[in-house]
Design an enzyme around this catalytic site. Structure first.
Site, PDB file in Angstrom:
ATOM      1  N   CYS A 142       0.840  -1.196   0.000  1.00 22.86           N
ATOM      2  CA  CYS A 142       0.000   0.000   0.000  1.00 22.86           C
ATOM      3  C   CYS A 142       0.875   1.246   0.000  1.00 22.86           C
ATOM      4  CB  CYS A 142      -0.919  -0.003   1.228  1.00 22.86           C
ATOM      5  SG  CYS A 142      -2.167   1.315   1.201  1.00 22.86           S
ATOM      6  N   CYS A 189      -1.984   3.932   7.070  1.00 23.16           N
ATOM      7  CA  CYS A 189      -3.054   4.093   8.063  1.00 23.16           C
ATOM      8  C   CYS A 189      -2.666   3.369   9.352  1.00 23.16           C
ATOM      9  CB  CYS A 189      -4.369   3.548   7.522  1.00 23.16           C
ATOM     10  SG  CYS A 189      -4.888   4.341   5.984  1.00 23.16           S
ATOM     11  N   CYS A 240      -4.500   0.018  10.241  1.00 20.46           N
ATOM     12  CA  CYS A 240      -4.639  -0.990   9.186  1.00 20.46           C
ATOM     13  C   CYS A 240      -4.537  -2.401   9.761  1.00 20.46           C
ATOM     14  CB  CYS A 240      -3.558  -0.783   8.124  1.00 20.46           C
ATOM     15  SG  CYS A 240      -3.617  -2.001   6.785  1.00 20.46           S
TER      16      CYS A 240
END
Length: 351
Positions: free
Chosen positions: A73, A77, A80
């Site tokens: 990714c 985040c 996550c």
């Protein structure tokens, strides 16, 4: 004294009994009755019907499957729960073989996720999978979950007709909050990009959905006005979830404890947004075991024990042997509304 003829008859009968009938009766009473040659040993004799075995439960049908084909990714985040622990992606042909196996086992909806699914081959890989599932497998519903940062309009031109739903993750309508969470890139405004994606979805006939994870940084935010303006077909609202080995524990790549909120905090957020008709809430209890999740190796991930424990790959043992170890809670799947109108041809949408 008996008459000679009657006496002779009695003697003859006694002799016949002792020679023929008596041994036969003794054998019948002395030994148990043999089973019929056509009897089924598993079912027992008529007198033994109480020991009949219970039939096995029907096989699980993978009606809706989430395939996380990549863990890579471009965002970071903090909460996550499917992190970049490997960089592996199956070759296209092998991924398609697995998807065909799932279709044969009863799959109707496939959702492609990651990581970020548009990162691999600049979105062409997931585009080819989307087209294969709709064109070759004739699946009623094909969807993608993305952070939206890498999607270009050209992708919709090539693959948009085959996609039913695009879900874009957005946790806040304040850019500084998105940056705090880790959902941001330099030079790109996540919220502005969200509005652009909505327009492209409308232009190319794709149902638009928003996913939000409610956590310590956004739990007091009022999103009513922005969500109603964007008017998604669904607004999926998740309570921040801890998964050991992913965003919690010594071997995790994230430390999400600082993002976690209480059930009461989550309920307050939902109450504040009860007027949003497209709101679909998912607490930790509803979410944890109600998804069929395939990892990058096409292994079902069992989250029953609070961590993702993989089955063997469906490519090696088949769907039914693998799905037994998925920990899937079918009742909770139905209770949380996992089955809904998920094909865009059945949606009353104005393009």
């Amino acid at each position: 004294m008996l008459a000679p003829p009657l006496r002779l008859l009695r003697l003859a009968l006694a002799a016949f009994w002792s020679r023929y009938l008596a041994p036969t009766c003794l054998w019948l009473f002395a030994f148990p009755r043999l089973p019929s040659l056509n009897a089924d040993p598993a079912k027992g004799t008529p007198e033994d019907s109480s020991t009949t075995t219970t039939p096995p439960p029907p096989p699980l049908v993978p009606l809706s499957v989430n395939y996380h084909f990549t863990r890579q990714c471009n965002y970071r985040c903090g909460f996550c729960f499917h992190t970049a622990k490997t960089s592996f992606v199956l070759p296209l042909e092998e991924a398609q073989r697995g998807l065909r196996l799932l279709k044969e086992a009863g799959m109707e909806k496939i959702n492609f996720s990651g990581g970020e699914p548009f990162l691999h081959e600049r979105g062409d890989f997931v585009g080819k999978l989307v087209r294969f599932c709709k064109q070759e497998l004739k699946l009623p519903s094909v969807s993608i979950v993305s952070n939206g940062s890498m999607i270009k309009e050209r992708w919709f031109k090539h693959y948009g007709e085959y996609l039913d739903i695009l879900a874009v993750s957005c946790d806040s309508f304040f850019e500084e909050v998105n940056v705090l969470i880790g959902r941001g890139q330099r030079g790109k405004n996540h919220v502005e990009n969200l509005h652009k994606l909505k327009q492209w979805c409308q232009r190319y006939g794709v149902a638009f959905k928003i996913n939000s994870v409610i956590n310590q940084f956004n739990m007091e935010e009022d999103m009513n006005e922005q969500i109603k303006a964007l008017n998604p077909v669904r607004w999926k609202v998740f309570q921040c979830l801890l998964i050991e080995g992913e965003n919690s524990g010594e071997d995790a790549l994230r430390e999400a404890e600082r993002f976690v909120i209480s059930d009461e905090d989550f309920e307050q957020f939902l109450k504040r947004h009860k007027g949003v008709s497209c709101l679909v809430p998912e607490s930790n209890q509803k979410m944890k075991d109600s998804y069929l999740i395939l990892d990058e190796y096409m292994r079902f991930l069992n989250c029953v024990n609070g961590r993702k424990e993989p089955s063997r790959s469906i490519l090696d043992v088949g769907v039914q042997d693998a799905i037994k170890f998925s920990g899937f809670d079918e009742k909770m799947f139905l209770k949380r509304g996992g089955k809904y109108v998920w094909s865009k041809v059945d949606m009353a949408l104005e393009w």
